[in-house]
Design a protein around this motif. Sequence first.
Motif, PDB file in Angstrom:
ATOM      1  N   LEU A 109     -54.159  35.746   1.329  1.00  0.00           N
ATOM      2  CA  LEU A 109     -53.625  36.311   0.087  1.00  0.00           C
ATOM      3  C   LEU A 109     -52.162  36.662   0.335  1.00  0.00           C
ATOM      4  CD1 LEU A 109     -56.420  38.767  -1.154  1.00  0.00           C
ATOM      5  CD2 LEU A 109     -55.994  36.414  -1.874  1.00  0.00           C
ATOM      6  N   SER A 110     -51.254  35.794  -0.034  1.00  0.00           N
ATOM      7  CA  SER A 110     -49.843  35.992   0.316  1.00  0.00           C
ATOM      8  C   SER A 110     -48.901  35.716  -0.851  1.00  0.00           C
ATOM      9  CB  SER A 110     -49.468  35.098   1.500  1.00  0.00           C
ATOM     10  OG  SER A 110     -49.701  33.735   1.185  1.00  0.00           O
ATOM     11  N   ARG A 111     -49.424  35.794  -2.066  1.00  0.00           N
ATOM     12  CA  ARG A 111     -48.589  35.485  -3.220  1.00  0.00           C
ATOM     13  C   ARG A 111     -47.610  36.622  -3.495  1.00  0.00           C
ATOM     14  NH1 ARG A 111     -50.697  34.750  -9.300  1.00  0.00           N
ATOM     15  NH2 ARG A 111     -52.109  36.338  -8.488  1.00  0.00           N
ATOM     16  N   ILE A 112     -46.392  36.266  -3.828  1.00  0.00           N
ATOM     17  CA  ILE A 112     -45.398  37.223  -4.314  1.00  0.00           C
ATOM     18  C   ILE A 112     -45.325  37.004  -5.811  1.00  0.00           C
ATOM     19  CG2 ILE A 112     -42.987  37.948  -4.184  1.00  0.00           C
ATOM     20  CD1 ILE A 112     -43.062  36.778  -1.280  1.00  0.00           C
ATOM     21  N   ARG A 113     -45.814  37.969  -6.561  1.00  0.00           N
ATOM     22  CA  ARG A 113     -46.160  37.721  -7.953  1.00  0.00           C
ATOM     23  C   ARG A 113     -44.967  37.764  -8.891  1.00  0.00           C
ATOM     24  NH1 ARG A 113     -51.965  39.479  -8.597  1.00  0.00           N
ATOM     25  NH2 ARG A 113     -52.754  39.580  -6.478  1.00  0.00           N
ATOM     26  N   ALA A 114     -44.157  38.778  -8.790  1.00  0.00           N
ATOM     27  CA  ALA A 114     -43.034  38.921  -9.716  1.00  0.00           C
ATOM     28  C   ALA A 114     -41.988  39.812  -9.080  1.00  0.00           C
ATOM     29  CB  ALA A 114     -43.503  39.514 -11.045  1.00  0.00           C
ATOM     30  N   VAL A 115     -40.738  39.494  -9.365  1.00  0.00           N
ATOM     31  CA  VAL A 115     -39.630  40.304  -8.872  1.00  0.00           C
ATOM     32  C   VAL A 115     -38.873  40.836 -10.077  1.00  0.00           C
ATOM     33  CG1 VAL A 115     -37.530  40.353  -7.488  1.00  0.00           C
ATOM     34  CG2 VAL A 115     -39.438  38.892  -6.790  1.00  0.00           C
ATOM     35  N   GLY A 116     -38.749  42.158 -10.161  1.00  0.00           N
ATOM     36  CA  GLY A 116     -37.963  42.773 -11.219  1.00  0.00           C
ATOM     37  C   GLY A 116     -36.678  43.333 -10.654  1.00  0.00           C
ATOM     38  N   PRO A 117     -35.897  44.012 -11.462  1.00  0.00           N
ATOM     39  CA  PRO A 117     -34.620  44.539 -10.974  1.00  0.00           C
ATOM     40  C   PRO A 117     -34.770  45.622  -9.916  1.00  0.00           C
ATOM     41  CG  PRO A 117     -35.099  45.335 -13.192  1.00  0.00           C
ATOM     42  CD  PRO A 117     -36.107  44.272 -12.887  1.00  0.00           C
ATOM     43  N   ASP A 118     -35.930  46.311  -9.887  1.00  0.00           N
ATOM     44  CA  ASP A 118     -36.089  47.402  -8.925  1.00  0.00           C
ATOM     45  C   ASP A 118     -37.433  47.406  -8.224  1.00  0.00           C
ATOM     46  OD1 ASP A 118     -37.690  48.089 -11.038  1.00  0.00           O
ATOM     47  OD2 ASP A 118     -36.874  50.116 -11.293  1.00  0.00           O
ATOM     48  N   ARG A 119     -38.216  46.307  -8.348  1.00  0.00           N
ATOM     49  CA  ARG A 119     -39.529  46.276  -7.705  1.00  0.00           C
ATOM     50  C   ARG A 119     -40.015  44.841  -7.556  1.00  0.00           C
ATOM     51  NH1 ARG A 119     -42.307  49.642 -12.392  1.00  0.00           N
ATOM     52  NH2 ARG A 119     -40.161  50.392 -12.414  1.00  0.00           N
ATOM     53  N   ALA A 130     -40.788  36.685   3.564  1.00  0.00           N
ATOM     54  CA  ALA A 130     -40.949  36.010   2.276  1.00  0.00           C
ATOM     55  C   ALA A 130     -40.619  36.950   1.125  1.00  0.00           C
ATOM     56  CB  ALA A 130     -42.376  35.482   2.144  1.00  0.00           C
ATOM     57  N   VAL A 131     -41.004  38.221   1.251  1.00  0.00           N
ATOM     58  CA  VAL A 131     -40.658  39.208   0.224  1.00  0.00           C
ATOM     59  C   VAL A 131     -39.145  39.348   0.126  1.00  0.00           C
ATOM     60  CG1 VAL A 131     -40.850  41.634  -0.446  1.00  0.00           C
ATOM     61  CG2 VAL A 131     -42.841  40.439   0.489  1.00  0.00           C
ATOM     62  N   LEU A 132     -38.484  39.423   1.278  1.00  0.00           N
ATOM     63  CA  LEU A 132     -37.026  39.539   1.287  1.00  0.00           C
ATOM     64  C   LEU A 132     -36.381  38.350   0.590  1.00  0.00           C
ATOM     65  CD1 LEU A 132     -34.326  40.790   2.260  1.00  0.00           C
ATOM     66  CD2 LEU A 132     -34.631  39.485   4.383  1.00  0.00           C
ATOM     67  N   ASP A 133     -36.804  37.139   0.920  1.00  0.00           N
ATOM     68  CA  ASP A 133     -36.190  35.957   0.322  1.00  0.00           C
ATOM     69  C   ASP A 133     -36.421  35.910  -1.186  1.00  0.00           C
ATOM     70  OD1 ASP A 133     -35.005  34.989   2.611  1.00  0.00           O
ATOM     71  OD2 ASP A 133     -36.685  33.688   3.145  1.00  0.00           O
ATOM     72  N   ALA A 134     -37.609  36.320  -1.629  1.00  0.00           N
ATOM     73  CA  ALA A 134     -37.872  36.345  -3.068  1.00  0.00           C
ATOM     74  C   ALA A 134     -36.964  37.349  -3.766  1.00  0.00           C
ATOM     75  CB  ALA A 134     -39.336  36.682  -3.320  1.00  0.00           C
ATOM     76  N   ALA A 135     -36.765  38.508  -3.143  1.00  0.00           N
ATOM     77  CA  ALA A 135     -35.919  39.536  -3.749  1.00  0.00           C
ATOM     78  C   ALA A 135     -34.445  39.146  -3.723  1.00  0.00           C
ATOM     79  CB  ALA A 135     -36.129  40.862  -3.028  1.00  0.00           C
ATOM     80  N   LEU A 136     -34.012  38.515  -2.633  1.00  0.00           N
ATOM     81  CA  LEU A 136     -32.599  38.151  -2.515  1.00  0.00           C
ATOM     82  C   LEU A 136     -32.157  37.188  -3.607  1.00  0.00           C
ATOM     83  CD1 LEU A 136     -32.073  37.740   1.350  1.00  0.00           C
ATOM     84  CD2 LEU A 136     -31.090  39.493  -0.145  1.00  0.00           C
ATOM     85  N   ARG A 137     -33.081  36.403  -4.124  1.00  0.00           N
ATOM     86  CA  ARG A 137     -32.711  35.488  -5.206  1.00  0.00           C
ATOM     87  C   ARG A 137     -32.232  36.243  -6.436  1.00  0.00           C
ATOM     88  NH1 ARG A 137     -36.981  32.276  -2.883  1.00  0.00           N
ATOM     89  NH2 ARG A 137     -38.601  33.254  -4.170  1.00  0.00           N
ATOM     90  N   ASP A 138     -32.646  37.516  -6.561  1.00  0.00           N
ATOM     91  CA  ASP A 138     -32.191  38.362  -7.662  1.00  0.00           C
ATOM     92  C   ASP A 138     -31.195  39.418  -7.201  1.00  0.00           C
ATOM     93  OD1 ASP A 138     -33.697  37.008  -9.487  1.00  0.00           O
ATOM     94  OD2 ASP A 138     -35.330  38.463  -9.556  1.00  0.00           O
ATOM     95  N   GLY A 139     -30.684  39.268  -5.968  1.00  0.00           N
ATOM     96  CA  GLY A 139     -29.663  40.185  -5.484  1.00  0.00           C
ATOM     97  C   GLY A 139     -30.189  41.534  -5.044  1.00  0.00           C
ATOM     98  N   THR A 140     -31.464  41.596  -4.650  1.00  0.00           N
ATOM     99  CA  THR A 140     -32.063  42.856  -4.222  1.00  0.00           C
ATOM    100  C   THR A 140     -32.777  42.656  -2.889  1.00  0.00           C
ATOM    101  OG1 THR A 140     -34.073  42.377  -5.493  1.00  0.00           O
ATOM    102  CG2 THR A 140     -32.367  43.704  -6.580  1.00  0.00           C
TER     103      THR A 140
END
Length: 464
Positions: A109-119, A130-140
Amino acid sequence: MSSTPVRHSRKRGDPGAATVPGHGLTGVPALDGALTVDAADLARVARDFGNQVHRVPRAVLLPGSAADIASIVRYGRERGIPVVPRGEGHSVHGQTQVRDGIVVDMPALSRIRAVGPDRVHADAGARWGAVLDAALRDGTAPPVLPDYLALSVGGTLSVGGIGGASHQYGYQADNVRDLDVVTPRGDLVTCSPHRNGDLFDAVRGSQGRHGIITRATVDLVPARRSARRHLLSYADLRVFLADQCLLAGQGRFNHVTGWARYASGVGWRYVLEAVSFYDPPEEPDPDVLLRGLGHERGAEEIATTGYRDFLLRYTPVEVDSREPDPWQQHAHPRCNVLLPGRYAEALISGVLDDLAPDDLGPGGGVLIYPIPTARLAAPNVPRVRDAVTVVFGVQRAAPSDDHATIERMQRANADLYAAARRIGGVGYSGLTAHHEALYGAHPRFSEIVDRPSNVREYRNEMNC
């Protein structure tokens, strides 16, 4: 040839109950994923990074959903079969192993479901990289990250999660909005500070005692483009600790850690790592950042890298290789404790006086860095009763067949745990009474809990 299936994957809605012959598993519930008894799967989860404990389970759950975990926990509870979650297997005392039980392989279970501006919403088996890379795409980015980003979200939240930014943001467990948790009764529950708050408080930092984290909503903060890393050298432990405490308290840097290293013919030296994150063309001012510090002038090492490059500095590039890294196959009898700041210098000095490089083994090291205790807010995370918590980690390694050396290192770790407790310190991510009751005793468990310390007792106070 045996007709025993190696995987049970009866889907939800299929009629009847399943049996896994030869493994004592009858009436297995329908699953979105699979329950495997394949020998390779069993062997894989019967070890961890510590390579000191090896327990073969009865089966491994490859969950297709959080509901699968809830079903298997209920199944195990009804039949007296222990169920244990396993993230990336980075524990060192066998905490994620269980003989004759069921291991839940959380990376399924390793899905990163959604990235918002603060979560960001991430499954517990997702890696922090993987969480970091997903967040970095939105500058967070997550506010606190471990040094090694191949660890799982659920794994670090279950122990607390310390990183170089903990002096500003606390544990990783202090930076989550809500969690999905499978309770010991097999209920799948969403919890947060405002909904099922008792469970939310209980599960963070308690190493699975109160449930299995299956999903987390993690806070995000603005990311930067560059990182300037300062490595400052010290000959004096007291000055080193005082400067670390100063920087941790003032927040001059975004990242503060440190370590001790042995110099032949000189003895123990200390390195303070302090990093500023920034966006060019603005530049951090070294005169301001280093003002008033007592490091050795002229010995500074200052380097600038990309923000992501710095955060991934300890995460190796994964390449295909037929031969495993020999160091990864070593035993790693590590010991991490949290010390009250007022007694940290004296205890660390006493330990290092008796510690030679051979006592660390190949690739071993010593971590030392402070965190203002007020930042460590989650109720069940490890903490000390002092204004400052000092992380002290003795990271040992030995060839897995060198049993005499491993035994000696385990005894030294037991001594360190005992010495830390005697001055009000606590263990971090080590064995607990919960593991003793659930998994069976580690060879050194009783010594870690009860043994009087052989480390010399020091109580000279140093105010951080």
